[in-house]
Design a protein around this motif. Structure first.
Motif, short mmCIF file in Angstrom:
data_model
loop_
_atom_site.label_atom_id
_atom_site.label_comp_id
_atom_site.label_asym_id
_atom_site.label_seq_id
_atom_site.Cartn_x
_atom_site.Cartn_y
_atom_site.Cartn_z
N ILE A 238 -4.98 -0.65 4.53
CA ILE A 238 -4.57 -1.99 4.15
C ILE A 238 -5.57 -3.05 4.34
O ILE A 238 -6.05 -3.54 3.32
CB ILE A 238 -3.28 -2.61 5.02
N SER A 239 -6.17 -3.44 5.38
CA SER A 239 -7.34 -4.31 5.61
C SER A 239 -7.75 -4.32 6.90
O SER A 239 -7.54 -3.57 7.74
CB SER A 239 -6.55 -5.78 5.47
N GLY B 202 0.74 -1.14 0.06
CA GLY B 202 0.02 0.02 0.04
C GLY B 202 0.72 1.48 0.03
O GLY B 202 0.77 2.20 -0.76
N ILE C 288 -2.55 4.69 5.42
CA ILE C 288 -3.36 3.67 4.57
C ILE C 288 -3.88 2.54 5.34
O ILE C 288 -2.88 1.83 5.90
CB ILE C 288 -2.57 3.20 3.12
N THR D 101 -6.81 -3.93 -7.98
CA THR D 101 -5.69 -3.59 -7.01
C THR D 101 -4.96 -2.49 -7.38
O THR D 101 -4.43 -2.07 -8.48
CB THR D 101 -4.48 -4.93 -7.58
N GLY D 102 -4.56 -1.83 -6.15
CA GLY D 102 -3.87 -0.68 -6.39
C GLY D 102 -4.67 0.74 -6.39
O GLY D 102 -4.40 1.86 -6.19
N ASN E 158 3.04 1.64 -3.40
CA ASN E 158 2.08 1.89 -4.35
C ASN E 158 1.67 3.28 -4.51
O ASN E 158 2.06 4.04 -5.44
CB ASN E 158 0.80 1.23 -4.42
N ASP F 242 1.43 3.05 6.36
CA ASP F 242 0.39 2.00 6.20
C ASP F 242 0.38 1.14 7.46
O ASP F 242 1.36 0.78 8.31
CB ASP F 242 0.20 1.36 4.77
N ASP G 131 -4.88 2.52 -3.03
CA ASP G 131 -3.47 3.25 -2.99
C ASP G 131 -3.36 4.46 -3.83
O ASP G 131 -2.82 5.68 -3.45
CB ASP G 131 -2.62 2.44 -3.27
#
Length: 315
Positions: free
Chosen positions: A168-169, A41, A166, A251-252, A44, A141, A255
């Motif tokens: 992340i999850s 993250g 960020i 994906t991304g 990116n 992140d 970010d």
């Protein structure tokens, strides 16, 4: 501040993505192919910011292996100053994802054990203290340990510079719990926001208050194809992303949204317009098969911005 380096400390690893060629059949072998590239993250976002013309320095743990060389090459290609902590006897972290034919994520596995070695003590090294003192902004992140994120927040506050993060999850965003009041912005999706505040408002205008209640002063919440919400201590805005017919890979995307937003916001742009810039950056990314689109630039961003509708002011 616009000319000063953005110091990025967080995930920089290798992404392996398997893309299913046909309709997904759970519990069975699905034909498809593999693609390998650098990811993470923070990394990116760092590469997007560099391609948008920002001076960016990256600090992240790395193993002494081939995957580490992939990360180093990607940093060089994007114009990011790469200053890793290298552990020659360790493996570089990796993220392995299975993607459906339409670009949506099925499941992923993250091997991020090495990030535990980015301890608060690392931040106290002279080189790190000097890097933070010279930076105009910090970006991290939730791949890093909670205690490191707390120490980073303290150092950013003492240095008088903004710290963005960020999420992340959902599993990792909780590491930012004690750091929330110190964050200039937290970038998260709806599931991560729900984990933080224990709520899932149906009305998008209710998200800011739900997150402010747990100590977050400002943030951005993505909601798939629905409106993206940005808020700070004074206002809140929403932008509905444009329909993208040629979806490459999601994906991304989050970010890149963070990088587009931060690039505009650090330049003095209000959050409603900064959010439009973030959405425009995400548009560029989802059109690309890469997590960091090679065509990312201020020119491409201006073109994509013409597709993004005006922000709706929520409060």
């Amino acid at each position: 501040m616009t000319d000063r380096t953005i110091l990025v400390m967080g995930g920089a690893h290798v992404d392996r993505r398997g893309r299913i060629a046909g309709e997904t059949v759970p519990g069975a072998s699905n034909p498809g192919g593999w693609f390998v590239e650098a990811g993470g993250g923070a990394f990116n976002a760092a590469r997007n910011l560099a391609r948008l013309g920002r001076r960016v320095r990256l600090v992240s743990p790395r193993g002494g292996d081939t995957d580490g060389e992939i990360v180093a090459a990607a940093a060089q290609a994007a114009g990011v100053e790469d200053t890793p902590f290298t552990f020659l006897d360790r493996a570089t972290p990796s993220y392995t994802a299975i993607i459906e034919r339409d670009g949506n994520l099925v499941i992923a596995l993250a091997d991020m054990e090495l990030y535990r070695l980015f301890s608060p003590r690392r931040l106290q090294q002279r080189a790190m203290r000097e890097a933070i003192a010279e930076a105009g902004a910090l970006l991290t992140d939730a791949n890093l340990p909670a205690e490191t994120l707390e120490a980073m927040a303290t150092m950013a506050r003492e240095a008088g510079i903004p710290l963005a993060a960020i999420a992340i999850s959902p599993a990792k965003v909780v590491r930012l719990g004690k750091s929330l009041p110190a964050l200039a912005f937290l970038f998260m999706n709806e599931a991560e926001a729900r984990t933080l505040c224990g709520a899932s408002p149906e009305n998008p205008a209710d998200w800011p208050d739900a997150l402010r209640a747990v100590g977050l002063r400002a943030g951005v919440v993505t909601r798939g194809g629905r409106g993206v919400i940005a808020f700070d201590e004074k206002r809140a805005a929403q932008v509905v992303p444009p329909a993208i017919p040629a979806l490459g890979d999601v994906t991304g995307a989050g970010d890149s949204l963070a990088s587009g937003f931060l690039d505009a916001w650090l330049g003095g742009t209000p959050i409603d317009e900064a959010l439009r810039h973030g959405v425009a950056a995400a548009v560029i990314t989802v059109r690309s098969p890469l997590a960091v689109a090679e065509e990312m630039s201020q020119t491409a961003l201006a073109d994509a911005l013409s597709l993004v509708p005006p922000a709706e002011i929520l409060s």
